[in-house]
Motif scaffolding. Structure first.
Motif, mmCIF file in Angstrom:
data_model
loop_
_atom_site.group_PDB
_atom_site.id
_atom_site.type_symbol
_atom_site.label_atom_id
_atom_site.label_comp_id
_atom_site.label_asym_id
_atom_site.label_seq_id
_atom_site.Cartn_x
_atom_site.Cartn_y
_atom_site.Cartn_z
ATOM 1 N N PHE A 115 13.209 -23.836 -54.053
ATOM 2 C CA PHE A 115 13.867 -23.714 -52.746
ATOM 3 C C PHE A 115 14.649 -22.414 -52.613
ATOM 4 O O PHE A 115 14.809 -21.901 -51.508
ATOM 5 N N TRP A 116 15.087 -21.873 -53.708
ATOM 6 C CA TRP A 116 15.743 -20.560 -53.638
ATOM 7 C C TRP A 116 14.691 -19.496 -53.276
ATOM 8 O O TRP A 116 14.896 -18.681 -52.369
ATOM 9 N N LEU A 117 13.561 -19.538 -53.962
ATOM 10 C CA LEU A 117 12.541 -18.509 -53.715
ATOM 11 C C LEU A 117 11.906 -18.662 -52.332
ATOM 12 O O LEU A 117 11.712 -17.680 -51.613
ATOM 13 N N VAL A 118 11.617 -19.901 -51.951
ATOM 14 C CA VAL A 118 11.032 -20.105 -50.616
ATOM 15 C C VAL A 118 12.064 -19.713 -49.551
ATOM 16 O O VAL A 118 11.727 -19.073 -48.552
ATOM 17 N N GLY A 119 13.325 -20.084 -49.795
ATOM 18 C CA GLY A 119 14.384 -19.775 -48.822
ATOM 19 C C GLY A 119 14.619 -18.283 -48.665
ATOM 20 O O GLY A 119 15.139 -17.835 -47.636
ATOM 21 N N THR A 120 14.253 -17.503 -49.663
ATOM 22 C CA THR A 120 14.476 -16.055 -49.560
ATOM 23 C C THR A 120 13.158 -15.306 -49.288
ATOM 24 O O THR A 120 13.141 -14.083 -49.291
ATOM 25 N N HIS A 121 12.068 -16.062 -49.070
ATOM 26 C CA HIS A 121 10.782 -15.453 -48.729
ATOM 27 C C HIS A 121 10.181 -16.174 -47.518
ATOM 28 O O HIS A 121 9.296 -17.036 -47.670
ATOM 29 N N PRO A 122 10.666 -15.826 -46.311
ATOM 30 C CA PRO A 122 10.259 -16.547 -45.091
ATOM 31 C C PRO A 122 8.735 -16.556 -44.882
ATOM 32 O O PRO A 122 8.189 -17.532 -44.368
ATOM 33 N N PHE A 123 8.067 -15.515 -45.363
ATOM 34 C CA PHE A 123 6.614 -15.448 -45.203
ATOM 35 C C PHE A 123 5.934 -16.583 -45.988
ATOM 36 O O PHE A 123 4.990 -17.223 -45.508
ATOM 37 N N VAL A 124 6.458 -16.850 -47.163
ATOM 38 C CA VAL A 124 5.906 -17.931 -48.001
ATOM 39 C C VAL A 124 6.167 -19.280 -47.330
ATOM 40 O O VAL A 124 5.286 -20.149 -47.255
ATOM 41 N N GLU A 125 7.370 -19.439 -46.811
ATOM 42 C CA GLU A 125 7.721 -20.693 -46.132
ATOM 43 C C GLU A 125 6.757 -20.949 -44.962
ATOM 44 O O GLU A 125 6.252 -22.052 -44.767
ATOM 45 N N GLN A 126 6.500 -19.874 -44.218
ATOM 46 C CA GLN A 126 5.600 -19.996 -43.073
ATOM 47 C C GLN A 126 4.201 -20.427 -43.516
ATOM 48 O O GLN A 126 3.570 -21.280 -42.896
#
Ligand code: HEM
Length: 391
Positions: free
Chosen positions: A241-252
Protein backbone atom coordinates in the motif's frame (compact mmCIF):
# COMPACT_ATOMS: atom_id res chain seq x y z
CA UNK A 1 24.50 -19.40 -7.35
CA UNK A 2 25.48 -19.30 -3.67
CA UNK A 3 21.84 -19.12 -2.62
CA UNK A 4 21.06 -22.00 -4.93
CA UNK A 5 23.98 -24.00 -3.54
CA UNK A 6 22.99 -23.50 0.10
CA UNK A 7 19.23 -23.77 -0.15
CA UNK A 8 18.85 -26.39 -2.88
CA UNK A 9 21.85 -28.22 -4.22
CA UNK A 10 23.62 -28.87 -0.94
CA UNK A 11 20.60 -28.55 1.33
CA UNK A 12 21.50 -31.43 3.74
CA UNK A 13 24.77 -29.67 4.60
CA UNK A 14 22.93 -26.61 5.91
CA UNK A 15 20.54 -27.60 8.70
CA UNK A 16 19.06 -24.86 10.85
CA UNK A 17 21.02 -26.31 13.73
CA UNK A 18 21.10 -25.75 17.51
CA UNK A 19 22.01 -22.03 17.45
CA UNK A 20 19.01 -21.09 15.34
CA UNK A 21 16.85 -23.22 17.59
CA UNK A 22 18.10 -21.50 20.71
CA UNK A 23 17.56 -18.02 19.32
CA UNK A 24 14.05 -18.90 18.17
CA UNK A 25 13.31 -20.65 21.47
CA UNK A 26 9.56 -19.93 21.58
CA UNK A 27 9.08 -21.83 18.32
CA UNK A 28 9.76 -25.00 20.33
CA UNK A 29 9.89 -28.14 18.19
CA UNK A 30 7.72 -26.59 15.46
CA UNK A 31 8.49 -26.78 11.74
CA UNK A 32 10.60 -23.60 11.59
CA UNK A 33 12.88 -24.89 14.31
CA UNK A 34 13.22 -28.51 13.21
CA UNK A 35 15.67 -30.48 11.10
CA UNK A 36 15.81 -34.03 9.71
CA UNK A 37 12.91 -36.42 10.49
CA UNK A 38 10.88 -34.10 12.67
CA UNK A 39 11.05 -31.43 9.98
CA UNK A 40 10.22 -33.73 7.06
CA UNK A 41 7.19 -35.20 8.85
CA UNK A 42 5.86 -31.78 9.77
CA UNK A 43 6.52 -30.58 6.24
CA UNK A 44 4.33 -33.41 4.89
CA UNK A 45 1.60 -32.65 7.42
CA UNK A 46 1.48 -28.94 6.63
CA UNK A 47 1.79 -29.50 2.93
CA UNK A 48 -1.29 -31.72 2.91
CA UNK A 49 -3.11 -29.11 4.96
CA UNK A 50 -2.10 -25.82 3.39
CA UNK A 51 -1.85 -26.93 -0.22
CA UNK A 52 -4.34 -29.72 -0.71
CA UNK A 53 -7.11 -29.48 1.86
CA UNK A 54 -10.41 -28.22 0.46
CA UNK A 55 -11.93 -27.63 3.88
CA UNK A 56 -9.01 -25.41 4.82
CA UNK A 57 -9.46 -23.46 1.56
CA UNK A 58 -13.13 -22.92 2.37
CA UNK A 59 -12.30 -21.76 5.88
CA UNK A 60 -9.74 -19.30 4.46
CA UNK A 61 -12.33 -17.88 2.06
CA UNK A 62 -15.07 -17.47 4.67
CA UNK A 63 -12.76 -16.05 7.35
CA UNK A 64 -11.21 -13.53 4.99
CA UNK A 65 -14.53 -12.32 3.65
CA UNK A 66 -15.99 -11.88 7.12
CA UNK A 67 -12.94 -10.00 8.35
CA UNK A 68 -13.08 -7.61 5.41
CA UNK A 69 -16.82 -7.02 5.67
CA UNK A 70 -17.21 -6.93 9.45
CA UNK A 71 -13.83 -5.57 10.49
CA UNK A 72 -11.84 -3.78 7.81
CA UNK A 73 -14.52 -1.92 5.84
CA UNK A 74 -16.48 -0.63 8.85
CA UNK A 75 -13.20 0.66 10.28
CA UNK A 76 -12.15 2.39 7.05
CA UNK A 77 -15.64 3.86 6.81
CA UNK A 78 -15.20 5.55 10.18
CA UNK A 79 -11.75 7.09 9.90
CA UNK A 80 -10.38 9.90 7.78
CA UNK A 81 -6.76 9.16 8.61
CA UNK A 82 -5.28 5.94 9.94
CA UNK A 83 -2.07 3.94 10.36
CA UNK A 84 -2.51 1.06 7.89
CA UNK A 85 0.34 -0.86 9.49
CA UNK A 86 -1.62 -1.04 12.74
CA UNK A 87 -4.75 -1.95 10.77
CA UNK A 88 -3.07 -4.79 8.85
CA UNK A 89 -1.35 -6.12 11.96
CA UNK A 90 -4.76 -6.37 13.62
CA UNK A 91 -6.40 -7.79 10.51
CA UNK A 92 -3.83 -10.53 10.02
CA UNK A 93 -3.69 -11.38 13.73
CA UNK A 94 -7.46 -11.93 13.90
CA UNK A 95 -7.44 -13.79 10.61
CA UNK A 96 -4.67 -16.26 11.46
CA UNK A 97 -5.92 -16.81 15.04
CA UNK A 98 -9.31 -17.72 13.60
CA UNK A 99 -7.79 -20.19 11.12
CA UNK A 100 -5.30 -21.81 13.47
CA UNK A 101 -7.03 -21.59 16.86
CA UNK A 102 -10.67 -21.22 15.86
CA UNK A 103 -10.81 -18.03 17.94
CA UNK A 104 -11.11 -14.45 16.70
CA UNK A 105 -9.59 -11.91 19.13
CA UNK A 106 -11.46 -9.09 17.30
CA UNK A 107 -8.50 -6.77 17.61
CA UNK A 108 -9.54 -5.07 14.37
CA UNK A 109 -12.19 -2.65 15.53
CA UNK A 110 -12.70 1.08 15.60
CA UNK A 111 -11.80 1.17 19.31
CA UNK A 112 -8.30 -0.14 18.48
CA UNK A 113 -8.28 -2.27 21.64
CA UNK A 114 -4.98 -3.13 23.26
CA UNK A 115 -4.91 -6.89 23.70
CA UNK A 116 -2.23 -8.19 26.05
CA UNK A 117 -1.48 -11.45 24.21
CA UNK A 118 -1.31 -9.69 20.82
CA UNK A 119 1.14 -7.17 22.26
CA UNK A 120 3.10 -10.08 23.77
CA UNK A 121 3.31 -11.79 20.36
CA UNK A 122 4.62 -8.57 18.77
CA UNK A 123 7.18 -8.13 21.54
CA UNK A 124 8.49 -11.69 21.13
CA UNK A 125 9.08 -11.15 17.41
CA UNK A 126 10.72 -7.81 18.01
CA UNK A 127 13.06 -8.98 20.77
CA UNK A 128 14.26 -12.07 18.87
CA UNK A 129 16.30 -9.83 16.56
CA UNK A 130 18.46 -8.80 19.55
CA UNK A 131 19.40 -12.41 20.07
CA UNK A 132 20.72 -12.38 16.50
CA UNK A 133 22.65 -9.16 16.94
CA UNK A 134 24.21 -9.61 20.39
CA UNK A 135 26.98 -12.11 21.16
CA UNK A 136 25.32 -15.26 22.50
CA UNK A 137 27.15 -14.95 25.82
CA UNK A 138 25.57 -11.52 26.43
CA UNK A 139 21.96 -12.38 25.78
CA UNK A 140 22.34 -15.66 27.64
CA UNK A 141 23.71 -13.78 30.64
CA UNK A 142 20.76 -11.39 30.42
CA UNK A 143 18.45 -14.38 30.24
CA UNK A 144 20.06 -15.94 33.28
CA UNK A 145 19.95 -12.69 35.27
CA UNK A 146 16.49 -11.87 33.93
CA UNK A 147 17.34 -8.32 32.97
CA UNK A 148 16.76 -6.04 29.93
CA UNK A 149 15.09 -7.44 26.86
CA UNK A 150 15.34 -10.98 28.17
CA UNK A 151 13.13 -10.11 31.13
CA UNK A 152 10.50 -8.63 28.83
CA UNK A 153 10.89 -11.61 26.51
CA UNK A 154 10.13 -14.13 29.22
CA UNK A 155 7.11 -12.18 30.40
CA UNK A 156 5.69 -11.84 26.88
CA UNK A 157 6.33 -15.48 26.12
CA UNK A 158 4.42 -16.52 29.26
CA UNK A 159 1.47 -14.26 28.39
CA UNK A 160 1.26 -15.69 24.90
CA UNK A 161 1.68 -19.28 26.02
CA UNK A 162 -1.12 -18.86 28.56
CA UNK A 163 -3.36 -17.62 25.75
CA UNK A 164 -2.46 -20.61 23.56
CA UNK A 165 -3.05 -23.01 26.43
CA UNK A 166 -6.53 -21.60 27.04
CA UNK A 167 -7.36 -21.96 23.34
CA UNK A 168 -6.21 -25.59 23.32
CA UNK A 169 -8.16 -26.48 26.49
CA UNK A 170 -11.31 -24.81 25.14
CA UNK A 171 -10.95 -26.53 21.80
CA UNK A 172 -10.52 -29.97 23.41
CA UNK A 173 -13.82 -29.44 25.23
CA UNK A 174 -15.60 -28.22 22.09
CA UNK A 175 -14.31 -31.05 19.94
CA UNK A 176 -15.48 -33.58 22.52
CA UNK A 177 -18.99 -32.20 22.22
CA UNK A 178 -19.47 -31.51 18.51
CA UNK A 179 -20.12 -33.70 15.52
CA UNK A 180 -18.05 -33.76 12.31
CA UNK A 181 -20.52 -31.66 10.26
CA UNK A 182 -19.97 -28.70 12.55
CA UNK A 183 -16.32 -28.68 11.54
CA UNK A 184 -16.82 -27.63 7.95
CA UNK A 185 -16.33 -24.09 6.65
CA UNK A 186 -16.67 -21.69 9.52
CA UNK A 187 -16.19 -24.46 12.08
CA UNK A 188 -12.89 -25.60 10.60
CA UNK A 189 -9.57 -24.61 12.12
CA UNK A 190 -6.23 -26.30 12.60
CA UNK A 191 -6.66 -27.16 16.28
CA UNK A 192 -9.93 -28.87 15.45
CA UNK A 193 -8.30 -30.65 12.54
CA UNK A 194 -5.57 -32.16 14.68
CA UNK A 195 -7.79 -32.92 17.65
CA UNK A 196 -10.86 -34.26 15.94
CA UNK A 197 -9.50 -36.45 13.21
CA UNK A 198 -7.48 -39.57 12.93
CA UNK A 199 -5.11 -38.32 10.29
CA UNK A 200 -3.21 -40.75 8.09
CA UNK A 201 0.08 -39.26 9.16
CA UNK A 202 -0.61 -39.57 12.92
CA UNK A 203 0.96 -43.04 13.09
CA UNK A 204 4.08 -42.12 11.11
CA UNK A 205 4.49 -39.00 13.21
CA UNK A 206 4.15 -41.01 16.43
CA UNK A 207 6.99 -43.29 15.31
CA UNK A 208 9.23 -40.21 15.33
CA UNK A 209 7.96 -39.12 18.70
CA UNK A 210 5.50 -36.49 17.41
CA UNK A 211 2.16 -36.92 19.13
CA UNK A 212 -0.17 -34.71 17.16
CA UNK A 213 -2.91 -34.60 19.77
CA UNK A 214 -0.56 -33.65 22.59
CA UNK A 215 -0.60 -30.15 24.07
CA UNK A 216 3.09 -29.80 23.21
CA UNK A 217 2.59 -30.49 19.49
CA UNK A 218 -0.54 -28.33 19.32
CA UNK A 219 1.17 -25.43 21.07
CA UNK A 220 4.26 -25.57 18.85
CA UNK A 221 2.18 -26.05 15.70
CA UNK A 222 -0.03 -23.08 16.57
CA UNK A 223 2.87 -20.78 17.44
CA UNK A 224 4.76 -21.63 14.24
CA UNK A 225 1.77 -21.16 11.99
CA UNK A 226 0.84 -17.88 13.64
CA UNK A 227 4.35 -16.66 12.90
CA UNK A 228 4.24 -18.07 9.36
CA UNK A 229 0.91 -16.63 8.35
CA UNK A 230 0.55 -13.36 10.18
CA UNK A 231 3.24 -10.71 9.86
CA UNK A 232 4.47 -12.08 6.55
CA UNK A 233 1.20 -11.09 4.94
CA UNK A 234 0.75 -8.04 7.17
CA UNK A 235 4.15 -6.56 6.33
CA UNK A 236 3.76 -7.44 2.64
CA UNK A 237 0.49 -5.50 2.55
CA UNK A 238 1.99 -2.47 4.27
CA UNK A 239 4.77 -2.19 1.66
CA UNK A 240 2.26 -2.85 -1.10
CA UNK A 241 0.00 0.00 0.00
CA UNK A 242 2.93 2.34 0.43
CA UNK A 243 4.22 1.60 -3.07
CA UNK A 244 0.80 1.65 -4.72
CA UNK A 245 -0.07 4.83 -2.80
CA UNK A 246 3.04 6.55 -4.13
CA UNK A 247 2.64 5.24 -7.71
CA UNK A 248 -0.77 6.46 -8.98
CA UNK A 249 -0.14 4.90 -12.40
CA UNK A 250 0.12 1.45 -10.83
CA UNK A 251 -3.03 2.04 -8.79
CA UNK A 252 -4.88 3.01 -11.95
CA UNK A 253 -3.77 -0.16 -13.71
CA UNK A 254 -4.93 -2.31 -10.80
CA UNK A 255 -8.35 -0.66 -10.93
CA UNK A 256 -8.56 -1.19 -14.69
CA UNK A 257 -7.64 -4.85 -14.33
CA UNK A 258 -10.30 -5.39 -11.67
CA UNK A 259 -12.91 -3.69 -13.82
CA UNK A 260 -12.00 -5.64 -16.95
CA UNK A 261 -11.64 -9.08 -15.35
CA UNK A 262 -14.03 -9.16 -12.44
CA UNK A 263 -16.95 -7.24 -13.86
CA UNK A 264 -16.86 -4.84 -10.93
CA UNK A 265 -19.24 -1.89 -11.10
CA UNK A 266 -18.78 1.45 -9.43
CA UNK A 267 -22.38 1.41 -8.16
CA UNK A 268 -21.88 -1.48 -5.73
CA UNK A 269 -21.33 -0.75 -2.07
CA UNK A 270 -18.46 -2.70 -0.53
CA UNK A 271 -17.48 -5.14 -3.20
CA UNK A 272 -15.34 -7.90 -1.68
CA UNK A 273 -13.33 -10.05 -4.08
CA UNK A 274 -12.99 -13.74 -3.48
CA UNK A 275 -9.87 -15.87 -3.55
CA UNK A 276 -11.03 -17.34 -6.88
CA UNK A 277 -11.49 -13.87 -8.38
CA UNK A 278 -8.01 -12.95 -7.19
CA UNK A 279 -6.57 -15.73 -9.36
CA UNK A 280 -7.60 -13.74 -12.45
CA UNK A 281 -5.56 -10.68 -11.46
CA UNK A 282 -2.20 -11.05 -13.23
CA UNK A 283 -1.13 -7.43 -12.91
CA UNK A 284 -1.88 -7.40 -9.17
CA UNK A 285 0.15 -10.60 -8.86
CA UNK A 286 3.04 -8.81 -10.55
CA UNK A 287 2.62 -5.88 -8.15
CA UNK A 288 3.01 -8.22 -5.16
CA UNK A 289 6.15 -9.84 -6.65
CA UNK A 290 7.58 -6.41 -7.30
CA UNK A 291 6.85 -5.37 -3.69
CA UNK A 292 8.73 -8.40 -2.37
CA UNK A 293 11.90 -8.32 -4.45
CA UNK A 294 15.22 -6.74 -3.47
CA UNK A 295 18.71 -7.28 -4.97
CA UNK A 296 20.37 -5.16 -7.69
CA UNK A 297 22.52 -7.95 -9.12
CA UNK A 298 19.38 -9.81 -10.09
CA UNK A 299 16.97 -7.06 -11.05
CA UNK A 300 19.37 -4.69 -12.68
CA UNK A 301 20.24 -1.01 -12.50
CA UNK A 302 16.59 0.00 -12.29
CA UNK A 303 16.09 -2.11 -9.15
CA UNK A 304 14.97 0.93 -7.16
CA UNK A 305 12.13 1.62 -9.57
CA UNK A 306 8.74 0.09 -8.89
CA UNK A 307 7.90 -1.66 -12.16
CA UNK A 308 5.37 -4.52 -11.94
CA UNK A 309 5.70 -4.86 -15.71
CA UNK A 310 9.06 -6.55 -15.30
CA UNK A 311 7.13 -9.61 -14.05
CA UNK A 312 4.81 -9.92 -17.04
CA UNK A 313 5.72 -11.83 -20.19
CA UNK A 314 4.84 -10.75 -23.72
CA UNK A 315 1.98 -13.25 -23.62
CA UNK A 316 0.51 -11.45 -20.62
CA UNK A 317 1.40 -14.10 -18.05
CA UNK A 318 3.58 -13.99 -14.94
CA UNK A 319 7.22 -14.62 -15.89
CA UNK A 320 8.77 -17.55 -14.11
CA UNK A 321 11.71 -16.52 -11.94
CA UNK A 322 13.62 -19.32 -10.15
CA UNK A 323 13.10 -19.22 -6.41
CA UNK A 324 16.83 -18.84 -5.70
CA UNK A 325 16.64 -15.51 -7.55
CA UNK A 326 13.35 -14.38 -6.03
CA UNK A 327 14.09 -15.56 -2.49
CA UNK A 328 11.31 -13.86 -0.54
CA UNK A 329 9.67 -17.27 -0.06
CA UNK A 330 12.94 -19.15 0.43
CA UNK A 331 14.08 -21.81 -2.04
CA UNK A 332 14.71 -25.55 -2.21
CA UNK A 333 13.22 -28.18 0.11
CA UNK A 334 12.42 -25.61 2.80
CA UNK A 335 10.62 -23.16 0.56
CA UNK A 336 7.47 -21.54 1.89
CA UNK A 337 4.48 -23.89 1.96
CA UNK A 338 2.07 -20.97 2.24
CA UNK A 339 3.26 -19.12 -0.86
CA UNK A 340 0.15 -19.64 -2.95
CA UNK A 341 -2.10 -19.02 0.02
CA UNK A 342 -0.20 -15.80 0.75
CA UNK A 343 -0.62 -14.52 -2.81
CA UNK A 344 -4.31 -15.38 -2.86
CA UNK A 345 -5.02 -13.72 0.47
CA UNK A 346 -2.98 -10.63 -0.35
CA UNK A 347 -4.69 -10.31 -3.72
CA UNK A 348 -8.19 -10.62 -2.26
CA UNK A 349 -7.44 -8.08 0.49
CA UNK A 350 -5.56 -5.61 -1.74
CA UNK A 351 -8.14 -5.77 -4.56
CA UNK A 352 -11.04 -5.31 -2.14
CA UNK A 353 -9.45 -2.31 -0.41
CA UNK A 354 -8.15 -0.64 -3.58
CA UNK A 355 -11.49 -1.02 -5.36
CA UNK A 356 -13.51 0.48 -2.51
CA UNK A 357 -11.11 3.04 -1.03
CA UNK A 358 -8.42 5.42 -2.10
CA UNK A 359 -5.64 5.37 0.51
CA UNK A 360 -3.40 8.40 0.16
CA UNK A 361 -0.06 8.34 1.92
CA UNK A 362 0.12 11.40 4.18
CA UNK A 363 2.58 13.99 2.84
CA UNK A 364 5.95 14.11 4.60
CA UNK A 365 5.30 10.81 6.32
CA UNK A 366 8.70 9.17 5.96
CA UNK A 367 8.71 5.42 5.49
CA UNK A 368 11.75 3.28 6.30
CA UNK A 369 12.25 -0.32 7.45
CA UNK A 370 12.44 -1.16 11.15
CA UNK A 371 14.88 -3.57 12.73
CA UNK A 372 13.07 -6.85 13.28
CA UNK A 373 12.91 -10.40 11.95
CA UNK A 374 9.85 -9.13 10.06
CA UNK A 375 10.41 -6.16 7.79
CA UNK A 376 7.76 -3.66 8.90
CA UNK A 377 8.11 0.11 8.64
CA UNK A 378 9.55 2.08 11.54
CA UNK A 379 6.77 4.61 11.97
CA UNK A 380 3.81 2.82 10.45
CA UNK A 381 1.99 3.86 7.28
CA UNK A 382 -0.22 6.91 7.80
CA UNK A 383 -2.83 7.35 5.09
CA UNK A 384 -5.85 9.47 4.41
CA UNK A 385 -8.90 7.34 3.63
CA UNK A 386 -11.31 8.39 0.91
CA UNK A 387 -14.22 6.42 -0.46
CA UNK A 388 -13.52 5.52 -4.05
CA UNK A 389 -17.12 5.85 -5.24
CA UNK A 390 -19.61 8.18 -3.63
CA UNK A 391 -22.84 6.35 -2.69
C1 HEM B 1 4.13 -12.81 1.97
C2 HEM B 1 3.95 -13.89 2.70
C3 HEM B 1 5.00 -14.92 3.05
C4 HEM B 1 6.35 -14.86 2.90
C5 HEM B 1 7.20 -13.74 2.31
C6 HEM B 1 6.88 -16.12 3.41
C7 HEM B 1 8.23 -16.45 3.44
C8 HEM B 1 8.74 -17.64 3.95
C9 HEM B 1 10.16 -17.94 4.12
C10 HEM B 1 11.30 -17.00 3.77
C11 HEM B 1 10.26 -19.17 4.66
C12 HEM B 1 11.54 -19.91 5.08
C13 HEM B 1 11.76 -19.65 6.55
C14 HEM B 1 12.83 -20.49 7.20
O1 HEM B 1 13.17 -21.57 6.73
O2 HEM B 1 13.33 -20.08 8.26
C15 HEM B 1 8.91 -19.68 4.82
C16 HEM B 1 8.61 -20.91 5.33
C17 HEM B 1 7.34 -21.33 5.63
N1 HEM B 1 6.17 -20.66 5.36
FE1 HEM B 1 6.00 -18.84 4.50
N2 HEM B 1 5.85 -16.89 3.84
C18 HEM B 1 4.68 -16.20 3.65
C19 HEM B 1 3.41 -16.62 3.99
C20 HEM B 1 3.09 -17.83 4.54
C21 HEM B 1 1.77 -18.24 4.91
C22 HEM B 1 0.50 -17.44 4.71
C23 HEM B 1 1.87 -19.50 5.44
C24 HEM B 1 0.81 -20.40 5.98
C25 HEM B 1 -0.05 -20.10 6.88
C26 HEM B 1 3.28 -19.87 5.40
C27 HEM B 1 3.79 -21.08 5.83
C28 HEM B 1 5.13 -21.41 5.85
C29 HEM B 1 5.66 -22.62 6.45
C30 HEM B 1 4.83 -23.72 7.13
C31 HEM B 1 7.04 -22.58 6.29
C32 HEM B 1 8.07 -23.60 6.82
C33 HEM B 1 8.63 -24.42 5.67
C34 HEM B 1 9.73 -25.36 6.13
O3 HEM B 1 10.50 -25.07 7.07
O4 HEM B 1 9.83 -26.43 5.52
N3 HEM B 1 3.98 -18.83 4.84
N4 HEM B 1 8.01 -18.73 4.39
Amino acid sequence: MNVHYVLSKNFPNYPKGPEFREIFEPLGDGIFNSDSDSWSIQRRIFHSLLVKNKRFDLAVEITLRQKILNGLFPLLENVSQVDMQDVFQRFTFDNICRLVLGFDPNSLSIEFPEIAYQKAFDDIEEIIIYRHALPASIWKLQRWLQIGNEKKFKKSWKIFDDFLEQCIIRKREQVGQSCKDQMEGEGFDLLTYFLAEDNDFAKVAAESGILIKSNKFLRDMAFNLLVAGRDTIGAGLVWLFWLVGTHPFVEQKILEEIKANLGAKTSEKWRVFSIEEGRKLVYLHAVICEVLRLMEEIWGKDCLEFKPERWISEGGRIKHVPSYKFVAFNAGPRSCIGKELAFLQMKAIAASVIWNYSLQVVENHSVSPNVSVLLYTKRGLKVRVLKRFAP
